[in-house]
Design a protein around this motif. Structure first.
Motif, short mmCIF file in Angstrom:
data_model
loop_
_atom_site.label_atom_id
_atom_site.label_comp_id
_atom_site.label_asym_id
_atom_site.label_seq_id
_atom_site.Cartn_x
_atom_site.Cartn_y
_atom_site.Cartn_z
N ASP A 77 0.86 -1.18 0.00
CA ASP A 77 0.00 0.00 0.00
C ASP A 77 0.90 1.23 0.00
O ASP A 77 1.78 1.37 0.86
N GLN A 78 0.66 2.11 -0.96
CA GLN A 78 1.49 3.30 -1.07
C GLN A 78 0.63 4.55 -0.98
O GLN A 78 -0.41 4.67 -1.62
N GLU A 79 1.08 5.50 -0.18
CA GLU A 79 0.50 6.82 -0.12
C GLU A 79 1.62 7.83 -0.33
O GLU A 79 2.60 7.83 0.41
N SER A 80 1.48 8.66 -1.34
CA SER A 80 2.51 9.66 -1.62
C SER A 80 1.86 10.99 -1.91
O SER A 80 0.71 11.07 -2.35
N TYR A 81 2.62 12.05 -1.65
CA TYR A 81 2.12 13.39 -1.89
C TYR A 81 3.24 14.24 -2.47
O TYR A 81 4.33 14.33 -1.90
N PHE A 92 2.72 -6.17 2.94
CA PHE A 92 2.06 -7.29 3.61
C PHE A 92 2.35 -8.58 2.85
O PHE A 92 2.39 -8.59 1.62
N ASN A 93 2.52 -9.66 3.62
CA ASN A 93 2.75 -10.95 2.98
C ASN A 93 1.43 -11.58 2.58
O ASN A 93 0.36 -10.96 2.68
N THR A 94 1.49 -12.82 2.11
CA THR A 94 0.28 -13.49 1.63
C THR A 94 -0.75 -13.72 2.72
O THR A 94 -1.92 -13.95 2.45
N PHE A 95 -0.32 -13.63 3.99
CA PHE A 95 -1.25 -13.79 5.11
C PHE A 95 -1.73 -12.42 5.62
O PHE A 95 -2.32 -12.34 6.70
N ASN A 96 -1.44 -11.39 4.85
CA ASN A 96 -1.86 -10.02 5.18
C ASN A 96 -1.25 -9.54 6.50
O ASN A 96 -1.86 -8.80 7.26
N ILE A 97 0.01 -9.97 6.75
CA ILE A 97 0.75 -9.54 7.94
C ILE A 97 1.82 -8.54 7.50
O ILE A 97 2.56 -8.77 6.55
N ASN A 127 5.11 -6.86 7.07
CA ASN A 127 6.49 -7.32 7.22
C ASN A 127 7.53 -6.28 6.82
O ASN A 127 8.73 -6.52 6.89
N TYR A 128 7.05 -5.10 6.37
CA TYR A 128 8.01 -4.04 6.02
C TYR A 128 7.26 -2.72 5.88
O TYR A 128 6.11 -2.68 5.43
N ASP A 162 13.59 6.35 5.88
CA ASP A 162 13.44 5.72 7.19
C ASP A 162 12.69 4.40 7.01
O ASP A 162 11.79 4.30 6.17
N THR A 163 13.08 3.41 7.80
CA THR A 163 12.36 2.13 7.81
C THR A 163 11.79 1.90 9.20
O THR A 163 12.27 2.46 10.20
N LEU A 164 10.78 1.07 9.26
CA LEU A 164 10.11 0.79 10.52
C LEU A 164 10.70 -0.47 11.15
O LEU A 164 10.76 -1.53 10.51
N ASN A 165 11.16 -0.32 12.40
CA ASN A 165 11.61 -1.48 13.17
C ASN A 165 10.36 -2.19 13.70
O ASN A 165 9.65 -1.66 14.56
N LEU A 166 10.09 -3.38 13.17
CA LEU A 166 8.85 -4.08 13.51
C LEU A 166 8.82 -4.55 14.95
O LEU A 166 7.73 -4.83 15.49
#
Length: 815
Positions: free
Chosen positions: A362-366, A409-414, A416-417, A464-468
């Motif tokens: 899912d991408q949101e950009s402005y 999201f992976n195939t289980f809709n979790i 992961n990044y 920046d990346t999100l630390n899960l």
């Protein structure tokens, strides 16, 4: 000598207190009336400018335009002696002297005033019999939008669809002879919004504000060297009205909306103008792309996307006549445009039918664009006609932040990044320019000038990346960096225009441009310094016989890469498709030659040209495979050649019926010896329009266009088409217009295809978008419409940078 256009201002006489009517007239005041007729066709002429001058004075005290029957009437004219001037584009100006208004003779009926067409050689080819909608000057084609009454209630895109050699698609993207590598100017000057997105800027300019459109397919030495396909100059109605007047434009629809207003105030020597407006638009569609690295390694991406845009403008200007020969004007314009994108893309990569990756993003950009332009111009007219000196200054500040946020999201809709990116881009320009025009004789004129531009460009970008685990953002220092450069451009030119005889004319000149660039890519401490000097000649030879004309033109164009191409910022919202600029790009040099023919019959015209454009070091987009990632960047190619023919024309019956169109066919050869890629093919396109006024106040408008596949170095894009129809109704004695229109009503969805084969991979995509649109528009002009346009031919015109083909002013995802 060119015909001077007289359009006029209106003076309301308010001092009527104590005046008593007598015999149907007001004591101390009278009336002047008459009609204007063409000397050849004997037809009445509408929109003829009538100017009333007090005997011995240079400024008009009253004025009017003839109506649909060629009649005019000036009322409440104070007692006195006057000269009446009748002027009409393409006709000899007539002066009727010594018209006396007195209590004993309060009404002067002048009867039929016969005007004759004026024949010109160098500056313009004039239609014999009536005024020209299309003029063919020695260095440009001119579409007089104010003479086309069907333009009410639309946008700039609707106007440009009728201009010879131009093509405008459904979204307002403008191309000339199949190329979008053009420079679009407003009143001879650049605009920050225009450089960022031409298609969106078109939505912000109501058609009623456009006076004329100039198309320069072979620009001369007076113009900056950018725009290999040519220059489009949109000239708006800049009014200096005695009193108060303005207009309001409203438009609402399924794909776009617009609302704006402009007002003008003129008192004595000082004039003020102001305007504001806002617009919004939306688009939705789906994409389906397949990339093959081999017969067994396939990556496919699918998903919907939605785009929304919103923008606004606010401008203010002041004009002051210091003396009858000296004028100073200043203006400030604020513009803002923002675009948001939301999409959900599923990516599946498989090898030998075994799935390696399967995830959704899912991408949101402005993308934002905030721009301010401040201008200051001074003009001095000498006693000798057409001898002028203009000194101009301009400051522009453009801020272009870009942000995006992605969740994977992976195939289980979790989840992961997740990634976040910000790119703060800035572009400041300070420009000073001087131009001088000197007519040595009535047949020879010399223009000289000098200009300097200081540019400061900066792009600071972070990732920046999100630390899960901790759910905190972490800075990716390896990808975060900044990029900046200073560019100084000094230029000078000399250009002469010579009417050799009644049939032959020459316009030739030379331009010098010196460029000094100091820049750094700070992360790698890479030095980007460059400097180069170029001498760019241009020449046009014209021949005219009767209403037919021939032209032969040659010029060289130097094009420096703008931030769109240079910015190394890498938009990695989709890690399988990355776009980034190339800071090592050099300028490109093109040679252009053109042979043109034009002819007129009545109000109708035909224009044809054969052209060839050869570009060294041409800047082109190239897609490169890096692992399983497709990287789009830009390179200086060895050469790029475009040879073609263009045919355009319009058929008119009075101003009630008009049908016209444009056809362009060219053979394109694209080579890059460094990368070992080349391609060639035939690009072609056509477009047409229809305007038909029914029952005086009702009108029907329609347009349609088709564009064949466009060839690039690595492949081609698909063909596409568009069409629309509308109905308009004039209201309030033609001071207001209500119109309704639809786009693509029978094919609401369209598909754009792209096919690329290069360097061991193939890429094929289909973008399906919703093309149907409906709109309702209303335009109202208030105040009296007798005005005087004071168009300046000179001013700041920073057209020296090569902008993006899509009109975007930033590279690598920066807007």
């Amino acid at each position: 000598m060119r015909l001077i256009l007289f359009t006029l201002i209106t003076f309301f006489s308010l001092n009527v207190f104590g005046q008593m009517p007598f015999g149907g007239a007001i004591k101390g005041k009278g009336k002047i009336s008459g009609g204007v007729v063409d000397s050849i066709s004997k037809q009445s002429l509408e929109y003829v400018t009538i100017a009333l001058f007090k005997k011995g004075k240079e400024s008009p005290v009253d004025g009017s335009l003839t109506d649909s029957k060629g009649m005019f009437s000036l009322i409440e004219v104070k007692n006195g002696t006057y000269d009446l001037k009748i002027s009409y584009l393409g006709y000899t100006t007539i002066t009727i002297p010594n018209i006396v208004i007195s209590d004993s003779l309060p009404e002067r009926m002048l009867g039929k005033i016969i005007v004759s067409p004026e024949q010109k050689m160098l500056d313009e080819v004039v239609i014999v019999g009536q005024q020209s909608l299309i003029e063919n000057k020695i260095d440009r084609l001119v579409y007089n939008a104010t003479k086309d009454v069907s333009n009410k209630g639309g946008t700039a895109a609707d106007v440009l669809r009728k201009v010879p050699t131009l093509s405008v698609d459904l979204d307002g993207n403008v191309s000339m002879r199949g190329s979008q590598n053009i420079k679009v100017l407003i009143n001879g000057k650049p605009s920050g919004v225009m450089s960022s997105s031409v298609s969106e800027a078109m939505k912000m300019i109501p058609s009623d504000e456009i006076e004329k459109v100039e198309v320069l397919t072979s620009p001369g030495a007076k113009y900056d060297a950018e725009g290999s396909a040519g220059i489009i100059n949109i000239i708006t109605k800049r009014k200096t009205v005695k009193g108060f007047s303005g207009n309001i434009n409203l438009s609402g629809g399924t794909r776009s909306t617009f609302a704006g207003a402009n007002v003008n105030l003129k008192y004595d020597k000082v004039g003020f103008n102001a305007g504001f407006g806002g617009f919004g638009w939306r688009a939705k569609g789906t994409m389906d792309a397949t990339r093959s690295f081999s017969d067994f390694d396939i990556l496919r991406q699918t998903g919907p996307n939605n785009t929304n845009g919103i923008g606004g403008r606010l401008n203010f200007g002041v004009d002051y006549d210091i003396t009858p020969k000296d004028n100073i004007n200043a203006g400030v314009a604020f513009r803002k445009f923002g675009m948001s994108l939301n999409n959900n893309i599923r990516t599946v990569q498989s090898v030998l039918d075994t799935v390696l990756f399967d995830y959704s993003r899912d991408q949101e950009s402005y993308n934002d664009n905030k721009n301010v332009d401040v201008t200051l111009d001074y003009k001095h007219k000498f006693k000798k006609e057409n001898q002028e000196l203009t000194i101009s200054g301009q400051f522009s500040n453009n801020i272009k932040p870009t942000d995006y946020e992605i969740q994977q999201f992976n195939t289980f809709n979790i989840l992961n990044y997740a990634e976040f990116s910000n790119n703060d881009g800035k572009n400041k320009e300070t420009t000073a320019q001087i131009d001088y025009s000197h007519p040595f004789t009535k047949d020879f004129n010399l223009d000289v000038g000098a200009k300097i531009i200081f540019r400061q460009v900066e792009s600071v970008y972070t990732f920046d990346t999100l630390n899960l685990v901790s759910n905190l953002k972490e800075r990716d220092n390896a990808r975060s960096s900044q990029f900046g450069y200073n560019q100084n451009v000094m230029s000078g030119y000399a250009e002469g225009t010579w009417t050799i005889s009644d049939k032959w004319g020459v316009k030739a000149g030379v331009r010098y441009e010196g460029t000094d660039i100091e820049g750094d890519l700070f992360k790698t401490e890479r030095d980007l310094n460059q400097n180069y000097h170029n001498i760019l000649p241009s020449a046009t030879l014209s021949y005219k016989i009767g209403s037919k004309g021939l032209k032969l033109s040659y010029n060289q164009r130097l094009q420096r890469p703008s931030l769109f191409y240079l910015n190394p910022y890498s938009n990695q919202a989709d890690p399988k498709n990355i776009t980034q600029g190339n800071p090592a790009l050099e300028a490109e040099l093109s040679h252009n030659i053109e042979v043109g023919f034009n002819t007129y019959f009545g109000l109708s015209s035909i224009n044809a040209s054969i052209y060839r454009r050869f570009t060294n070091n041409a800047i082109e987009a190239v897609r490169i495979q890096r692992g399983d990632t497709l990287v789009t960047t830009y390179f200086n190619q060895a050469n790029n050649t475009n040879t073609g023919i263009n045919l355009s024309g319009n058929l008119m019956k009075g101003y009630k019926f008009m049908v016209g169109g444009n056809i362009d066919v060219s053979y394109v050869e694209v080579e890059n010896n460094t990368l070992g890629i080349n391609n060639s093919g035939i690009n072609y396109g056509l477009n047409g329009f229809l305007n038909w006024t029914l029952y005086d106040v009702w009108g029907v408008q329609g347009y349609a266009g088709f564009r064949g596949p466009t060839f690039t170095a690595q492949g081609k894009s698909t063909s596409f088409y568009f069409y629309g129809i509308g109905v308009k109704r004039d209201l309030l004695k033609k001071k207001a217009t209500l119109s309704i229109g639809v786009d693509n009503p029978f094919t609401p969805y369209q598909k754009l295809k792209t096919d690329i084969t290069s360097n061991g991979f193939t890429y094929s995509s289909v973008n399906k978008f919703y093309a149907f649109g409906g709109r309702l528009s209303f335009n109202w002009m208030f105040g009296k419409l007798n005005f005087s346009n004071k168009q300046s031919k000179k001013g700041i015109n920073n057209s020296d940078l090569k902008a993006g083909d899509d009109g975007s002013g930033a590279g690598g995802g920066m807007r």
